[in-house]
Design a protein around this motif. Structure first.
Motif, PDB file in Angstrom:
ATOM      1  N   MET A   1      -2.924  14.263 -18.394  1.00  0.00           N
ATOM      2  CA  MET A   1      -3.605  14.773 -17.469  1.00  0.00           C
ATOM      3  C   MET A   1      -2.672  16.096 -16.845  1.00  0.00           C
ATOM      4  N   GLN A   2      -1.885  16.584 -17.472  1.00  0.00           N
ATOM      5  CA  GLN A   2      -0.959  17.625 -16.978  1.00  0.00           C
ATOM      6  C   GLN A   2      -1.648  18.937 -17.636  1.00  0.00           C
ATOM      7  N   MET A   3      -1.934  19.930 -16.932  1.00  0.00           N
ATOM      8  CA  MET A   3      -2.302  21.180 -17.455  1.00  0.00           C
ATOM      9  C   MET A   3      -0.936  21.863 -17.874  1.00  0.00           C
ATOM     10  N   ASN A   4      -0.999  22.336 -19.303  1.00  0.00           N
ATOM     11  CA  ASN A   4      -0.269  23.450 -19.715  1.00  0.00           C
ATOM     12  C   ASN A   4      -0.267  24.798 -19.080  1.00  0.00           C
ATOM     13  N   GLN A   5       0.693  25.138 -18.477  1.00  0.00           N
ATOM     14  CA  GLN A   5       0.535  26.545 -17.442  1.00  0.00           C
ATOM     15  C   GLN A   5       0.367  27.682 -18.442  1.00  0.00           C
ATOM     16  N   VAL A   6       0.855  27.579 -19.543  1.00  0.00           N
ATOM     17  CA  VAL A   6       0.498  28.805 -20.297  1.00  0.00           C
ATOM     18  C   VAL A   6      -0.902  28.956 -20.949  1.00  0.00           C
ATOM     19  N   SER A   7      -0.993  27.811 -22.003  1.00  0.00           N
ATOM     20  CA  SER A   7      -2.221  27.777 -22.654  1.00  0.00           C
ATOM     21  C   SER A   7      -3.620  27.370 -21.820  1.00  0.00           C
ATOM     22  N   ARG A   8      -3.141  26.781 -20.624  1.00  0.00           N
ATOM     23  CA  ARG A   8      -4.381  26.270 -19.750  1.00  0.00           C
ATOM     24  C   ARG A   8      -5.066  25.091 -20.422  1.00  0.00           C
ATOM     25  N   ASP A   9      -4.399  24.290 -21.732  1.00  0.00           N
ATOM     26  CA  ASP A   9      -4.694  23.328 -22.097  1.00  0.00           C
ATOM     27  C   ASP A   9      -4.237  22.021 -21.708  1.00  0.00           C
ATOM     28  N   TYR A  10      -4.801  20.667 -21.512  1.00  0.00           N
ATOM     29  CA  TYR A  10      -4.239  19.580 -21.225  1.00  0.00           C
ATOM     30  C   TYR A  10      -3.170  19.075 -22.137  1.00  0.00           C
ATOM     31  N   THR A  11      -1.929  18.730 -21.993  1.00  0.00           N
ATOM     32  CA  THR A  11      -0.861  18.281 -22.720  1.00  0.00           C
ATOM     33  C   THR A  11      -1.184  16.966 -23.204  1.00  0.00           C
ATOM     34  N   PRO A  12      -1.305  16.536 -24.512  1.00  0.00           N
ATOM     35  CA  PRO A  12      -1.574  15.529 -24.981  1.00  0.00           C
ATOM     36  C   PRO A  12      -0.550  14.371 -24.444  1.00  0.00           C
ATOM     37  N   ALA A  13      -1.068  13.164 -24.282  1.00  0.00           N
ATOM     38  CA  ALA A  13      -0.336  11.946 -23.852  1.00  0.00           C
ATOM     39  C   ALA A  13       0.752  11.714 -24.451  1.00  0.00           C
ATOM     40  N   ARG A  14       2.294  11.664 -24.173  1.00  0.00           N
ATOM     41  CA  ARG A  14       3.166  11.137 -24.926  1.00  0.00           C
ATOM     42  C   ARG A  14       4.227  10.547 -24.048  1.00  0.00           C
TER      43      ARG A  14
ATOM     44  N   PHE B   1       0.881  -1.155   0.028  1.00  0.00           N
ATOM     45  CA  PHE B   1      -0.157  -0.112  -0.107  1.00  0.00           C
ATOM     46  C   PHE B   1       0.910   1.385  -0.140  1.00  0.00           C
ATOM     47  N   VAL B   2       0.550   2.311  -0.718  1.00  0.00           N
ATOM     48  CA  VAL B   2       1.395   3.441  -0.993  1.00  0.00           C
ATOM     49  C   VAL B   2       0.387   4.700  -0.979  1.00  0.00           C
ATOM     50  N   LYS B   3       1.094   5.534   0.110  1.00  0.00           N
ATOM     51  CA  LYS B   3       0.006   6.671   0.126  1.00  0.00           C
ATOM     52  C   LYS B   3       0.668   7.816  -0.659  1.00  0.00           C
ATOM     53  N   ALA B   4       0.019   8.398  -1.669  1.00  0.00           N
ATOM     54  CA  ALA B   4       0.266   9.484  -2.638  1.00  0.00           C
ATOM     55  C   ALA B   4      -0.915   9.919  -3.161  1.00  0.00           C
ATOM     56  N   SER B   5      -0.872  11.259  -3.841  1.00  0.00           N
ATOM     57  CA  SER B   5      -1.760  11.666  -4.602  1.00  0.00           C
ATOM     58  C   SER B   5      -1.377  12.655  -5.269  1.00  0.00           C
ATOM     59  N   GLY B   6      -2.322  12.549  -6.552  1.00  0.00           N
ATOM     60  CA  GLY B   6      -1.781  13.516  -7.761  1.00  0.00           C
ATOM     61  C   GLY B   6      -0.759  13.571  -8.686  1.00  0.00           C
ATOM     62  N   GLY B   7      -0.153  12.330  -8.525  1.00  0.00           N
ATOM     63  CA  GLY B   7       1.138  12.013  -9.397  1.00  0.00           C
ATOM     64  C   GLY B   7       1.036  12.094 -10.855  1.00  0.00           C
ATOM     65  N   CYS B   8      -0.182  11.644 -11.293  1.00  0.00           N
ATOM     66  CA  CYS B   8      -0.459  11.742 -12.698  1.00  0.00           C
ATOM     67  C   CYS B   8      -0.699  12.987 -13.276  1.00  0.00           C
ATOM     68  N   SER B   9      -1.309  13.874 -12.705  1.00  0.00           N
ATOM     69  CA  SER B   9      -1.469  15.296 -12.982  1.00  0.00           C
ATOM     70  C   SER B   9      -0.719  16.364 -12.604  1.00  0.00           C
ATOM     71  N   ALA B  10       0.324  16.132 -11.822  1.00  0.00           N
ATOM     72  CA  ALA B  10       1.420  16.809 -11.337  1.00  0.00           C
ATOM     73  C   ALA B  10       2.118  17.815 -12.431  1.00  0.00           C
ATOM     74  N   PRO B  11       2.255  18.871 -12.608  1.00  0.00           N
ATOM     75  CA  PRO B  11       2.690  19.596 -13.556  1.00  0.00           C
ATOM     76  C   PRO B  11       4.367  19.392 -13.697  1.00  0.00           C
ATOM     77  N   MET B  12       4.890  19.570 -14.763  1.00  0.00           N
ATOM     78  CA  MET B  12       6.204  19.417 -14.968  1.00  0.00           C
ATOM     79  C   MET B  12       7.390  20.482 -14.367  1.00  0.00           C
ATOM     80  N   GLY B  13       6.654  21.645 -14.283  1.00  0.00           N
ATOM     81  CA  GLY B  13       7.434  22.569 -13.708  1.00  0.00           C
ATOM     82  C   GLY B  13       8.046  23.390 -14.872  1.00  0.00           C
ATOM     83  N   MET B  14       7.799  23.222 -15.852  1.00  0.00           N
ATOM     84  CA  MET B  14       8.440  23.746 -16.912  1.00  0.00           C
ATOM     85  C   MET B  14       7.434  23.860 -18.250  1.00  0.00           C
ATOM     86  N   SER B  15       7.797  24.602 -19.204  1.00  0.00           N
ATOM     87  CA  SER B  15       6.998  24.699 -20.295  1.00  0.00           C
ATOM     88  C   SER B  15       7.116  23.179 -21.269  1.00  0.00           C
TER      89      SER B  15
END
Length: 267
Positions: free
Chosen positions: A190-203, A138-152
């Protein structure tokens, strides 16, 4: 089984099998969710509990949900054909599937993953005689899949496909260790582009083949649960001749290849 990651994909979140979960879930609810996943991923297979065939080493509470270190240890390694990592409550639970080749020393695999909710993490080994064994943590964690990269997105993609391979100390007649690092954002979708506010496509890195000369060390199928800039630690048998060759491809037809000379063993 190698095609199951693609077959499951994001459809698990659509069907509700990977519905939102958290600390309030009961043990019974977690067991029911795992039973549903087993039917999808390992249809018709009997899976036996065993921490000898596979053991998970993971933090009980992750410091960073987007970079959770996981170690899969297999003490009866000579019997192991492959191992699967399932993060039950992630949007795509099937995180990675490894198949080991003749050049592998499959005693241990280390990687970093995203964890989106408080969840059970399961590892399932397949043995060479066709049996399946499981363990969980069991692992306690939350939001890892949507966490932003911290860069463009552009910055995150710079140098995409660059690879490095670090070798541990080599001893004659003994397996060797190596750590593979691949530059790739592994966008989850699931990550939101901090500039465009759109979700970055999965890659994300979808397939990875590592070989020693003409002999396979391992093949990996991956998905969005593997952390950005994947780091994989693995063992191999430094027998024969030839460099280690790494071929990586992602879900948008990106493909990268690089070879690395293996250092000579020292007495």
């Amino acid at each position: 089984m190698k095609a199951l990651i693609l077959a499951l994909g994001l459809s698990l979140s659509v069907t509700g099998m990977a519905h939102a979960a958290g600390a309030s879930d009961t043990d019974q609810e977690r067991v029911a969710r795992w039973n549903d996943l087993k039917k999808e991923i390992f249809a018709g297979k009997t899976i036996e509990p065993s921490e000898t065939m596979v053991r998970i080493d993971a933090p009980k509470r992750a410091e960073d949900a987007a970079l959770v270190p996981i170690t899969l240890a297999m003490s009866d390694k000579d019997k192991v054909k492959g191992v699967s990592l399932i993060i039950d409550d992630n949007p795509t639970p099937y995180a990675a599937h490894f198949i080991f080749g003749p050049a592998a020393d499959p005693g241990e695999i280390k990687l970093r993953v995203r964890v989106n909710n408080y969840t059970d993490v399961h590892a399932v080994t397949e043995t060479k005689d066709g049996r399946f064994f499981e363990s969980k943590q069991f692992v306690k964690a939350s939001g890892g899949c949507s966490a932003p990269m911290g860069m463009s997105d552009e910055e995150a993609m710079k140098g995409m496909g660059d690879m490095r391979l670090k070798f541990g100390e080599a001893t004659p007649g003994k397996p060797a260790e190596a750590t593979l690092m691949i530059r790739h954002p592994n966008f989850s979708g699931m990550q939101m582009n901090q500039v465009s506010r759109d979700y970055t496509p999965a890659r994300f890195i979808q397939k990875l083949d590592v070989s020693y000369g003409d002999t396979l060390i391992f093949h990996m199928d991956g998905d969005i649960s593997i952390a950005s800039n994947p780091v994989i630690n693995f063992g191999f048998k430094p027998e024969g001749k030839g460099p280690i060759k790494v071929v990586a491809s992602d879900n948008q037809d990106g493909r990268w290849e690089k070879t690395f000379e293996v250092p000579s063993a020292s007495n």
